[in-house]
Motif scaffolding. Structure first.
Motif, PDB file in Angstrom:
ATOM      1  N   MET A  28       0.821  -1.202   0.000  1.00  0.00           N
ATOM      2  CA  MET A  28       0.000   0.000   0.000  1.00  0.00           C
ATOM      3  C   MET A  28       0.861   1.261   0.000  1.00  0.00           C
ATOM      4  O   MET A  28       0.496   2.270  -0.604  1.00  0.00           O
ATOM      5  CB  MET A  28      -0.923   0.019   1.224  1.00  0.00           C
ATOM      6  N   PHE A  35       0.445   6.766  -6.460  1.00  0.00           N
ATOM      7  CA  PHE A  35      -0.736   7.630  -6.517  1.00  0.00           C
ATOM      8  C   PHE A  35      -0.328   9.104  -6.444  1.00  0.00           C
ATOM      9  O   PHE A  35      -0.749   9.927  -7.258  1.00  0.00           O
ATOM     10  CB  PHE A  35      -1.677   7.255  -5.369  1.00  0.00           C
ATOM     11  N   LEU A  38       1.268  10.132  -9.627  1.00  0.00           N
ATOM     12  CA  LEU A  38       0.346  10.248 -10.759  1.00  0.00           C
ATOM     13  C   LEU A  38      -0.507  11.507 -10.699  1.00  0.00           C
ATOM     14  O   LEU A  38      -0.784  12.124 -11.732  1.00  0.00           O
ATOM     15  CB  LEU A  38      -0.564   9.014 -10.835  1.00  0.00           C
ATOM     16  N   VAL A  39      -0.948  11.900  -9.495  1.00  0.00           N
ATOM     17  CA  VAL A  39      -1.783  13.099  -9.422  1.00  0.00           C
ATOM     18  C   VAL A  39      -0.932  14.357  -9.418  1.00  0.00           C
ATOM     19  O   VAL A  39      -1.426  15.461  -9.213  1.00  0.00           O
ATOM     20  CB  VAL A  39      -2.723  13.107  -8.188  1.00  0.00           C
ATOM     21  N   LEU A  68      -5.841   5.064   8.014  1.00  0.00           N
ATOM     22  CA  LEU A  68      -7.080   4.284   8.053  1.00  0.00           C
ATOM     23  C   LEU A  68      -6.784   2.797   8.068  1.00  0.00           C
ATOM     24  O   LEU A  68      -7.368   2.039   8.833  1.00  0.00           O
ATOM     25  CB  LEU A  68      -7.920   4.592   6.808  1.00  0.00           C
TER      26      LEU A  68
ATOM     27  N   PHE B 198     -13.295  -0.601   2.344  1.00  0.00           N
ATOM     28  CA  PHE B 198     -12.465   0.599   2.170  1.00  0.00           C
ATOM     29  C   PHE B 198     -12.050   0.778   0.713  1.00  0.00           C
ATOM     30  O   PHE B 198     -12.140   1.873   0.161  1.00  0.00           O
ATOM     31  CB  PHE B 198     -11.214   0.517   3.042  1.00  0.00           C
ATOM     32  N   VAL B 206     -10.669   7.894  -6.464  1.00  0.00           N
ATOM     33  CA  VAL B 206      -9.465   8.043  -7.291  1.00  0.00           C
ATOM     34  C   VAL B 206      -9.852   8.242  -8.752  1.00  0.00           C
ATOM     35  O   VAL B 206      -9.295   9.103  -9.443  1.00  0.00           O
ATOM     36  CB  VAL B 206      -8.555   6.800  -7.133  1.00  0.00           C
ATOM     37  N   LEU B 209     -10.693  11.683  -9.610  1.00  0.00           N
ATOM     38  CA  LEU B 209      -9.578  12.618  -9.780  1.00  0.00           C
ATOM     39  C   LEU B 209      -9.098  12.656 -11.224  1.00  0.00           C
ATOM     40  O   LEU B 209      -8.609  13.676 -11.693  1.00  0.00           O
ATOM     41  CB  LEU B 209      -8.411  12.227  -8.869  1.00  0.00           C
ATOM     42  N   PHE B 210      -9.235  11.523 -11.919  1.00  0.00           N
ATOM     43  CA  PHE B 210      -8.810  11.486 -13.320  1.00  0.00           C
ATOM     44  C   PHE B 210      -9.992  11.785 -14.250  1.00  0.00           C
ATOM     45  O   PHE B 210     -10.026  11.369 -15.389  1.00  0.00           O
ATOM     46  CB  PHE B 210      -8.212  10.113 -13.657  1.00  0.00           C
TER      47      PHE B 210
END
Lengths: 256, 276
Positions: A28, A35, A38-39, A68, B198, B206, B209-210
């Motif tokens: 993770m 993640f 990528l953003v 979390l 989750f 996610v 967002l794209f």
């Protein structure tokens, strides 16, 4: 005490789910790196403050989602297995026949869980910091939410402080989870009781939101002065849960 | 098979936890009502989000379905499958001439009956609490409908809504049953189950967002491949006047059910470790 600890460690890692759970956690972390990459390195202090990540300030933002995973899955799973699962399945009988102090047994279990999550927290900090230094745009100084400008060294201190406070929250969750494990009759109830406490806390007071969105609350505490509710509630929870745990654990009727 | 189901049904109600879950319904409804009252301060009467007595069963369920109901299904599944199977209680049942597969499907049927009753009780209590805590108006606006609905039309709408909610819970139960069969301990089941929830909640976010990269229609369809998202927002989309998503979401739910029921059939084939 040393041999108790060793035996506890050994049994913890003999359970396959411990190593698999930790493996998934690191997977993770890798996904989180991907993640963020990528953003384009944009994350959030809270719902209304977005932030552009750079080489110094990346580390805390890893805990938005990973917190979390730790609070709701890893801690309940490991702690309930250690404090309730062994008792429930009868595995604990084998070393209750030795003349061990109950308190020592509790302490061994607690130390193992606490050290395990300390290692996870520290490694998360390390990986996140290295990732930030390598992959994110290089800067010489940066700011966090409501802080003045910090250079590399001060920024590292800030992130360490951030992770330290996160770890205290984790310790509180361990305390709650252990309490549930001791008072509930079986692992299912113990796990669900823990989850109910973490979610139900919000209905009692908005203060307890830090169990769910851990990073936003800590940014808020580190950035704004006068956030005594956070410290007081954490300290209170930590002390009360551990006093009750030791008290009930040592007086619990183990045999028949 | 009938006797097996009867015995499973009996053993389900032998558990204190089941009664506790039933006793928790009024508390859940009350929490939902408090939340709706809080919402009412932020929207005006002419929005469908404004809670009146007629639409409280829908608005009070929307938040709870995604969280509390899924957790209820998870707890029951863990208790009747993983706990009984791995702790050896199932041996007593396996003495009889039933295969492990038959027992699992009897359990599934029983859990579904329980969830049906649970939703029914929630529905009735929602009307009770709604009449006490909210104003009742003759007509009120409805999600994705042009004209206002009357109380009777609203009742039919609510019934449809609960029917679809039950369908999503059947799909969710199929997933959780499969997880419960393959897990070796109860904590593993709970951990993987919560992890599944989750992840199902996280990946649509996610995808959002794209959002600029793909056209809106595909985005919505991808968004509603996640069960919790269907439970949270998809149900009102399905019941809209001109719904383009009804077929798609039904297909998604069907796929979940078929896939995980097949996996259940596969994972309950004759194994040698049943008696270890």
């Amino acid at each position: 005490m040393k041999s108790l600890l060793l035996s506890e460690y050994e049994r913890t890692f003999k359970r396959k789910k411990t190593s698999i759970g930790i493996g998934i956690y690191f997977f993770m972390i890798v996904l989180q790196c991907l993640f963020i990459y990528l953003v384009g390195g944009v994350s959030f202090y809270d719902a209304d403050h977005s932030v552009q990540l750079n080489s110094i300030n990346t580390a805390p933002f890893f805990l938005r989602e990973l917190g979390l995973l730790i609070n709701f899955i890893l801690i309940p799973m490991f702690v309930v297995d250690s404090f309730n699962g062994e008792y429930h399945s009868g595995a604990l009988r084998l070393f209750l026949i030795r003349p061990q102090k109950r308190v020592k047994l509790f302490l061994a279990k607690w130390l193992v869980q606490a050290s395990l999550f300390l290692a996870l927290t520290f490694l998360t900090w390390l990986i996140a910091t290295i990732f930030g230094q390598i992959m994110m745009p290089h800067v010489n100084e940066t700011t966090f939410l409501n802080t003045e400008s910090l250079n590399l060294f001060e920024g590292l201190l800030y992130t360490l402080k951030f992770y330290g406070m996160t770890y205290v929250v984790f310790l509180c969750v361990i305390g709650i989870s252990a309490f549930m494990s001791i008072v509930m009759p079986n692992p299912i109830m113990a796990y669900m009781g823990t989850v109910a406490c973490l979610i139900g806390g919000i209905y009692i007071s908005d203060q307890f939101i830090y169990f769910i969105i851990i990073s936003d609350s800590i940014f808020n505490v580190l950035g704004n002065s006068g956030q005594y509710g956070f410290y007081v509630s954490l300290l209170f929870l930590f002390v009360i849960s551990h006093i009750m745990n030791v008290g009930i654990w040592t007086r619990k009727q183990w045999m028949g | 098979m009938n006797k097996l189901i009867a015995s499973e049904w009996e053993r389900l109600w032998k558990r204190k936890a089941i009664w506790l879950l039933f006793a928790a319904i009024p508390a859940m409804v009350y929490a939902a009502a408090k939340y709706c009252l809080h919402q009412n301060t932020t929207v005006t009467l002419d929005f469908p989000q404004y809670t009146v007595m007629g639409n409280f069963p829908v608005l009070g369920l929307a938040e709870m379905l995604m969280t509390a109901f899924n957790l209820v299904v998870l707890v029951i599944t863990t208790m009747v499958v993983t706990d009984e199977y791995r702790s050896g209680q199932l041996r007593m049942v396996l003495i009889r001439t039933h295969s492990f597969r038959q027992i699992i499907f009897a359990k599934f049927f029983v859990v579904m009956s329980f969830i049906f009753l649970y939703l029914l009780a929630y529905f009735i209590i929602c009307y009770g609490v709604g009449s006490m805590m909210f104003s009742s108006s003759e007509t009120y606006p409805q999600f994705y409908h042009q004209s206002d609905t009357t109380v009777v039309e609203g009742f039919i709408y609510n019934l449809k809504f609960y029917g679809l909610a039950f369908l999503t819970l059947v799909a969710m139960s199929s997933v959780l049953f499969f997880i419960a069969i393959i897990s070796h301990t109860t904590t593993t089941t709970l951990g993987i189950g919560i992890g599944f929830l989750f992840i199902s909640i996280a990946y649509p976010t996610v995808i959002g967002l794209f959002g600029q990269l793909v056209p809106n229609e595909i985005l919505l369809k991808l968004y509603f491949t996640s069960l919790p998202m269907v439970q949270w927002q998809g149900l009102t989309f399905m019941l809209a006047e001109s719904s383009s998503l009804l077929g798609w979401i039904l297909l998604v739910l069907g796929c979940y059910i078929v896939l995980f029921q097949s996996l259940m059939i596969l994972s309950t084939r004759r194994k040698n470790d049943t008696f270890i």
